[in-house]
Design a protein around this motif. Structure first.
Motif, mmCIF file in Angstrom:
data_model
loop_
_atom_site.group_PDB
_atom_site.id
_atom_site.type_symbol
_atom_site.label_atom_id
_atom_site.label_comp_id
_atom_site.label_asym_id
_atom_site.label_seq_id
_atom_site.Cartn_x
_atom_site.Cartn_y
_atom_site.Cartn_z
ATOM 1 N N GLU A 127 -11.440 -4.778 0.580
ATOM 2 C CA GLU A 127 -10.644 -5.012 -0.622
ATOM 3 C C GLU A 127 -10.674 -6.466 -1.089
ATOM 4 O O GLU A 127 -10.634 -6.734 -2.295
ATOM 5 C CB GLU A 127 -9.202 -4.560 -0.417
ATOM 6 C CG GLU A 127 -8.455 -5.276 0.675
ATOM 7 C CD GLU A 127 -7.019 -4.778 0.804
ATOM 8 O OE1 GLU A 127 -6.366 -4.541 -0.221
ATOM 9 O OE2 GLU A 127 -6.547 -4.627 1.954
ATOM 10 N N GLN A 143 -3.140 10.264 0.919
ATOM 11 C CA GLN A 143 -2.538 8.940 0.773
ATOM 12 C C GLN A 143 -1.130 8.860 1.378
ATOM 13 O O GLN A 143 -0.351 7.956 1.053
ATOM 14 C CB GLN A 143 -2.484 8.505 -0.705
ATOM 15 C CG GLN A 143 -3.787 8.693 -1.463
ATOM 16 C CD GLN A 143 -4.656 7.463 -1.509
ATOM 17 O OE1 GLN A 143 -4.369 6.486 -2.194
ATOM 18 N NE2 GLN A 143 -5.757 7.519 -0.790
ATOM 19 N N GLY A 190 -3.724 1.101 -5.925
ATOM 20 C CA GLY A 190 -3.873 0.887 -4.491
ATOM 21 C C GLY A 190 -2.862 -0.023 -3.844
ATOM 22 O O GLY A 190 -2.857 -0.140 -2.625
ATOM 23 N N GLY A 191 -1.991 -0.665 -4.633
ATOM 24 C CA GLY A 191 -1.035 -1.548 -3.983
ATOM 25 C C GLY A 191 -0.306 -2.453 -4.945
ATOM 26 O O GLY A 191 -0.706 -2.629 -6.102
ATOM 27 N N TYR A 239 -10.139 3.418 6.000
ATOM 28 C CA TYR A 239 -9.104 2.986 5.059
ATOM 29 C C TYR A 239 -9.722 2.047 4.026
ATOM 30 O O TYR A 239 -10.222 0.979 4.356
ATOM 31 C CB TYR A 239 -7.978 2.286 5.810
ATOM 32 C CG TYR A 239 -6.763 2.026 4.967
ATOM 33 C CD1 TYR A 239 -5.842 3.034 4.726
ATOM 34 C CD2 TYR A 239 -6.542 0.783 4.398
ATOM 35 C CE1 TYR A 239 -4.718 2.818 3.949
ATOM 36 C CE2 TYR A 239 -5.433 0.549 3.617
ATOM 37 C CZ TYR A 239 -4.521 1.563 3.392
ATOM 38 O OH TYR A 239 -3.411 1.332 2.609
ATOM 39 N N SER A 259 -8.256 4.213 -3.688
ATOM 40 C CA SER A 259 -7.012 4.399 -4.432
ATOM 41 C C SER A 259 -7.092 3.772 -5.815
ATOM 42 O O SER A 259 -6.532 4.304 -6.782
ATOM 43 C CB SER A 259 -5.848 3.791 -3.646
ATOM 44 O OG SER A 259 -5.830 4.282 -2.325
ATOM 45 N N LYS A 283 -0.011 3.574 -2.792
ATOM 46 C CA LYS A 283 -1.036 4.621 -2.735
ATOM 47 C C LYS A 283 -0.406 6.008 -2.713
ATOM 48 O O LYS A 283 -0.943 6.961 -3.298
ATOM 49 C CB LYS A 283 -1.917 4.423 -1.499
ATOM 50 C CG LYS A 283 -2.771 3.162 -1.502
ATOM 51 C CD LYS A 283 -3.545 3.000 -0.208
ATOM 52 C CE LYS A 283 -4.587 1.884 -0.254
ATOM 53 N NZ LYS A 283 -4.009 0.544 -0.318
ATOM 54 N N THR A 335 -9.015 0.579 0.106
ATOM 55 C CA THR A 335 -8.160 0.450 -1.075
ATOM 56 C C THR A 335 -8.922 0.755 -2.358
ATOM 57 O O THR A 335 -8.338 1.221 -3.340
ATOM 58 C CB THR A 335 -7.554 -0.965 -1.117
ATOM 59 O OG1 THR A 335 -6.686 -1.118 0.015
ATOM 60 C CG2 THR A 335 -6.754 -1.196 -2.383
ATOM 61 N N SER A 359 0.794 -1.235 0.000
ATOM 62 C CA SER A 359 0.000 0.000 0.000
ATOM 63 C C SER A 359 0.818 1.274 0.000
ATOM 64 O O SER A 359 0.245 2.361 -0.123
ATOM 65 C CB SER A 359 -0.963 0.009 1.187
ATOM 66 O OG SER A 359 -2.047 -0.864 0.934
ATOM 67 N N ASP A 367 -11.392 -1.398 4.879
ATOM 68 C CA ASP A 367 -10.551 -2.592 4.825
ATOM 69 C C ASP A 367 -10.216 -3.139 6.208
ATOM 70 O O ASP A 367 -9.744 -4.276 6.331
ATOM 71 C CB ASP A 367 -9.239 -2.289 4.089
ATOM 72 C CG ASP A 367 -9.446 -2.019 2.610
ATOM 73 O OD1 ASP A 367 -10.538 -2.328 2.093
ATOM 74 O OD2 ASP A 367 -8.512 -1.490 1.967
#
Length: 354
Positions: free
Chosen positions: A147, A289, A236-237, A186, A191, A79, A188, A76, A138
């Protein structure tokens, strides 16, 4: 007599990469203690530690099979790079600003779905600050927007845009009662949708825009971006970078979005990105972020802004020391991950610079 550099750093010097072994080199005793803690498995699954001062690498160590060319999955922390890309798109005029309405970029979805008017007002800034009205958290395995639910479907964008409006139970703080007027959760999916917006406004895959706007100007030649099943860049990751390239991203932010005389990201956007926009559940500040971590440094509380990812992956900004610190780690989904990476900063790296 000055202690020799770590073997990993000496090898890099042999290949003519910039190394500093002079007065700027941190206290060798602290760095030996760090290496011993990693070698003894007191600090687990650490892959690299890098410290940069005034844009110059002063310590660099690789562990557990990693080397200078390893592409680290920073999870993450990606982000934070996506947030920088939003700033770059604003700077080059492709995105009008953080107040842009998210659903406006997806007219086909709006034409086919009855979107709640409250969600139609969702802005890019809401996504950046993890404060949308989507029921997406999340940290809550029961959340509709978790997510892991997104990952098992083939259309992640539709999943996110179709999320319901969150409700606020009596014990939950509403946006108007929350710090900074935002109810943080939070998510994801936020993002990921930012990446989709960037692809719409730039007309490029997210990885290509990242290369154009940030990576090539910074001299980053190797990276890896993931894509969703429908082919949208994953903002997002899961992005992968070399440790020195993570330090370049950190240096860009430390220098207010400027690199070698060129403003890659607007300075005022960087300032907002590193300003509290919401407050996370653990009391950390949250910008665009980026995390404003509440750490104890030298016995005193201090806010340290950072990129942060699962496994203990961090890029720490240290403006007072004119420094950037990178820690990469594969302690994914382990409770030790974040505490031990933060400990590397506060117990070893910062004291070594005094």
């Amino acid at each position: 007599m000055r202690s020799p550099l770590p073997v990993s750093t000496l090898l890099l010097c042999l290949y003519a990469l910039p190394c500093i072994a002079g007065p700027a080199h941190p206290d060798p005793g602290r760095m030996r203690a760090l290496e011993q803690a990693i070698a003894s498995d007191e600090l687990k699954q650490i892959r690299s530690v890098l410290l940069q001062v005034d844009g110059q690498v002063v310590y660099e160590g690789y562990f557990n099979g990693a080397d200078a060319q390893t592409l680290h999955d920073v999870r993450s922390a990606s982000k934070s790079v996506t947030a920088l890309l939003v700033g770059a798109a604003i700077g080059d005029g492709r995105l009008p600003g953080v107040r842009a309405k998210v659903y406006d970029y997806f007219p086909a979805f709006v034409a086919q779905h009855d979107v709640d008017p409250r969600l139609r007002g969702t802005t890019v800034e809401d996504l950046l600050a993890m404060s949308t009205l989507w029921e997406c958290d999340d940290e809550n395995p029961f959340s509709a927007g978790h997510e892991e639910r997104m990952y098992v479907g083939e259309r992640w964008l539709d999943f996110a845009l179709a999320l319901p409006v969150k409700g606020f139970a009596p014990w939950m703080a509403r946006p108007e009662d929350s710090p900074h007027g935002r109810a943080f959760a939070y998510c994801t999916a936020n993002s990921f949708v930012l990446g989709a917006v960037l692809e719409r406004v730039t007309g490029q895959p997210l990885a290509d825009y990242a290369a154009h706007a940030l990576e090539r100007p910074l001299g980053i030649t190797h990276s890896q971006w993931n894509r969703s099943p429908e082919g949208i860049g994953m903002g997002g990751g899961g992005t992968r970078y070399r440790s020195r390239d993570l330090a370049r991203l950190g240096q860009l932010v430390l220098d207010g979005g400027r690199w070698q005389g060129r403003q890659l990201v607007p300075r005022d956007y960087v300032a907002a990105m590193l300003s509290p926009q919401a407050t996370a559940g653990d009391g950390s500040d949250y910008g665009y972020q980026w995390w404003g971590l509440k750490l104890t440094v030298g016995g005193q509380p201090q806010t340290v802004w950072a990129m942060s990812g699962n496994g203990g992956n961090y890029v720490f900004l240290l403006p007072q020391q004119r420094a950037v610190a990178v820690v990469t780690s594969q302690a994914y989904n382990r409770s030790i991950a974040h505490p031990q990476s933060r400990r590397i900063l506060t117990e070893f790296l910062l004291p070594a610079l005094r």
